[in-house]
Write a protein that holds these residues in place. Structure first.
Motif, PDB file in Angstrom:
ATOM      1  N   ASP A  25     -20.569  40.274 -22.885  1.00 32.22           N
ATOM      2  CA  ASP A  25     -21.788  40.893 -22.359  1.00 32.22           C
ATOM      3  C   ASP A  25     -22.017  42.243 -23.031  1.00 32.22           C
ATOM      4  OD1 ASP A  25     -22.141  38.789 -20.694  1.00 32.22           O
ATOM      5  OD2 ASP A  25     -21.204  39.744 -18.960  1.00 32.22           O
ATOM      6  N   THR A  80     -28.482  43.143 -19.999  1.00 32.69           N
ATOM      7  CA  THR A  80     -27.300  42.731 -20.745  1.00 32.69           C
ATOM      8  C   THR A  80     -27.417  41.253 -21.078  1.00 32.69           C
ATOM      9  OG1 THR A  80     -26.080  42.234 -18.705  1.00 32.69           O
ATOM     10  CG2 THR A  80     -25.859  44.456 -19.622  1.00 32.69           C
ATOM     11  N   SER A 105     -25.428  37.774 -23.434  1.00 31.31           N
ATOM     12  CA  SER A 105     -24.254  37.211 -24.088  1.00 31.31           C
ATOM     13  C   SER A 105     -24.720  36.070 -24.969  1.00 31.31           C
ATOM     14  CB  SER A 105     -23.240  36.707 -23.058  1.00 31.31           C
ATOM     15  OG  SER A 105     -22.220  35.948 -23.689  1.00 31.31           O
ATOM     16  N   GLY A 140     -23.976  31.600 -21.611  1.00 28.61           N
ATOM     17  CA  GLY A 140     -24.371  32.941 -21.218  1.00 28.61           C
ATOM     18  C   GLY A 140     -25.836  33.014 -20.832  1.00 28.61           C
TER      19      GLY A 140
END
Length: 603
Positions: A234, A254, A256, A261
């Motif tokens: 992240d 954030t 990923s 994710g």
């Protein structure tokens, strides 16, 4: 007499000043000497070799140049290559450019390990391989799908990405070219971009603007901890897009890059001119023509296979809603939306216009019912408008699963009373029929008649109506002639216009046919009971009795699906088994009924 201490400080200041000036002059002279001698101590050919090696190792590219390399000393030391081309190992061209300017570090070069912190491409022309020439894009949507396919084919190697290749890439006046058997097609023009690709612990920044399918687009991306992002962890990111029609998309949170994710953070989308955006995109599903403006705000969060939309607020045309929603993306099951939405002013006209769009989400390309997602939502609205009718304080729910769809109105205010109901798919499953159940209690019947367009042959006063209808066709395709079922109407203390007992008894002396509207007075009742049977849009009145003190009015017959009236009205004493005092036949249409015959009781 002068102060010795002050004289001493003055001498020291002059000494330090002279020393500082000598040092500065020496530095300037050293830099000037180094600057002037740089072309002799740094080889342009050596730097060109290093640049070629870097491109070969980082991207598998071979660099070709149409002229000898040269050095530029202003404003920063740079290697200049003109008329260049970068080609893949199989000889296909990635890009051509008027010039490449690669900034280099003098100290690192003198130390034997040159690197290029900034690279600028002037007038590059990027080429797509021939494998894409059967998918020539004609709209922004085509181009976005094309780029999505290209990105999917690029292997992501975090190790290579974290190695420093350059600090900043700048593209000026670039274009993207697609090769076709008939020639070349420019699908992106006037590309200006900057990619700040720093050391792993520094911020990655990127911005680009280009003309795509006739409109200017701009994108900005920032990743303060880029090394964590590309490693699959992240990391904070900010993405901003400026799209045609004044539309914009922004994500701040954030993210990923892991396969499972999600993005977590604030997301906003504004489209003040959806028609322009849809024309540019070119691939919107049928039904979106009714959408003119849209705005969405939400805070996204992810937990396992659940994506949550917190603080959700959206606007479509004039319909606004707020709430919270979860999207479950479970393996081997439909995506499922659950949550609660609160509307301020809900206009069913907007939803009716979106029915073709809804069909795309509830059926496959062959038209077979097959929803793309499941829904379990709780809805509320301060006001809901259904054409001329308005509901207030609405509480409802929507349930859609693979084989069933259902809309429940648990409570609402309508016409001075309450309305509850259910609209659901048929017993054979979704897309194979529809059922409608409505219960209206203590409502203003005159107001309901006005909403239904019934100026005559409809009572006035408080009452209750229960309706149960079904259709063999899907709800979105159901018309009046597809409906069958039953309805009951009950009321106390009301009136039925144009049916006053004295006027009915005097009809025998009138010329027929006679418009019903010419009978002025009303039948005042203290009890009304009606049972209706609906068959493919036609209405049969099984029994209708209106009682008032010692008189009873009975109405029987039917109304066809084309609103043709065929009714009889009989006036009698309220006592059981009483013979009719007068019988009236009614014809014409529902909006303009006429009395066709009147027969008083035999003496």
């Amino acid at each position: 007499m002068q102060n010795p201490a002050r004289e001493k400080r003055t001498v020291w200041r002059r000494t330090i000043l002279r020393a500082g000036l000598r040092v500065a002059a020496g530095c300037v002279l050293a830099v000037l000497v180094l600057w002037l001698s740089l072309p002799r101590i740094v080889s342009a050919e050596h730097l060109e070799t290093e640049l070629r090696t870097m491109l070969r190792l980082r991207g598998g590219l071979e660099l070709e140049s149409g002229s000898a390399p040269r050095l530029s000393l202003w404003p920063v030391p740079s290697l200049i290559l003109s008329e260049v081309a970068a080609r893949h190992a199989d000889g296909t061209t990635l890009f051509e450019a008027r010039r490449i300017s690669a900034e280099f570090s003098v100290l690192a070069t003198l130390a034997g390990s040159p690197h290029f912190p900034e690279v600028e491409l002037d007038g590059p022309r990027f080429h797509l391989p021939e494998t894409w020439n059967e998918r020539l894009p004609s709209s922004g949507g085509d181009i976005l799908e094309l780029f999505s396919g290209i990105v999917r084919e690029i292997p992501l190697d975090p190790l290579i990405l974290t190695r420093r290749a350059f600090g900043e890439l700048t593209i000026v006046d670039g274009s993207l070219i697609m090769n076709d058997r008939a020639g070349q097609l420019a699908i992106m023009q006037d590309i200006d971009a900057t990619l700040s690709w720093p050391d792993p612990d520094e911020t990655f920044k990127g911005s680009a603007s280009a003309d795509i399918a006739g409109h200017r687009l701009r994108a900005e991306f920032t990743a303060p901890r880029f090394h964590r992002l590309i490693a699959g962890a992240d990391a904070p990111v900010v993405l901003a897009l400026a799209l045609p029609g004044g539309a914009s998309l922004r994500a701040d949170g954030t993210a990923s890059l892991m396969a499972s994710g999600f993005f977590n953070g604030n997301v906003s989308f504004d489209a003040p001119d959806l028609p322009t955006l849809k024309t540019w995109y070119g691939r919107m599903p049928e039904g979106m023509e009714a959408m003119k403006t849209a705005r969405i705000r939400a805070r996204l969060g992810a937990s396992g296979h659940i994506l949550r939309f917190d603080q959700l607020a959206f606007t479509v045309n004039d319909t606004n809603a707020t709430g919270i929603m979860d999207l479950a993306l479970l393996p081997d099951s439909l995506p499922k939306f659950t949550g609660t939405l609160a509307f301020e002013d809900f206009d069913i006209g907007d939803i009716r216009n979106l029915l073709p769009l809804a069909n795309r989400f509830t059926s496959d390309e062959t038209g077979t019912a097959k929803p793309l997602a499941a829904f379990d939502l709780r809805l509320s609205a301060s006001r809901a408008r259904f054409g001329e009718a308005t509901l207030a304080n609405v509480g409802a729910s929507v349930l859609i699963r693979a084989d069933h769809a259902q809309l429940d109105i648990g409570d609402s205010d309508f016409g001075g009373g309450r309305l509850t109901g259910r609209l659901s798919s048929g017993p054979q499953g979704m897309g194979r029929g529809a059922r409608l159940q409505l219960s209206l209690s203590d409502i203003d019947l005159a107001l309901l008649g006005q909403r239904l367009g019934l100026s005559q042959l409809w009572p006035a006063g408080p009452g209750s109506l229960d309706i149960s209808l079904s259709s063999d066709r899907p709800f979105t395709e159901t018309g009046r002639t597809d409906l069958s079922g039953r309805a009951t109407l009950t009321a106390n203390e009301g009136r039925l216009n144009h049916f006053h007992p004295t006027d009915l008894q005097g009809l025998a002396a009138r010329t027929m046919p006679l418009p019903l509207s010419e009978i002025g007075a009303a039948f005042e009742y203290n009890r009304l009971d009606a049972a209706l049977r609906i068959e493919q849009g036609a209405v049969d009145i099984d029994a209708t009795m209106l009682d008032h003190q010692n008189q009873r009015l009975r109405i029987a017959g039917g109304v066809s699906d084309a609103d043709a009236v065929n009714l009889t009205a009989s006036l009698s004493a309220a006592a059981p088994e009483s013979a009719p005092q007068v019988t009236v036949s009614l014809g014409g249409t529902l909006s303009e009924p006429v009395v066709t015959a009147a027969a008083p009781a035999a003496p």
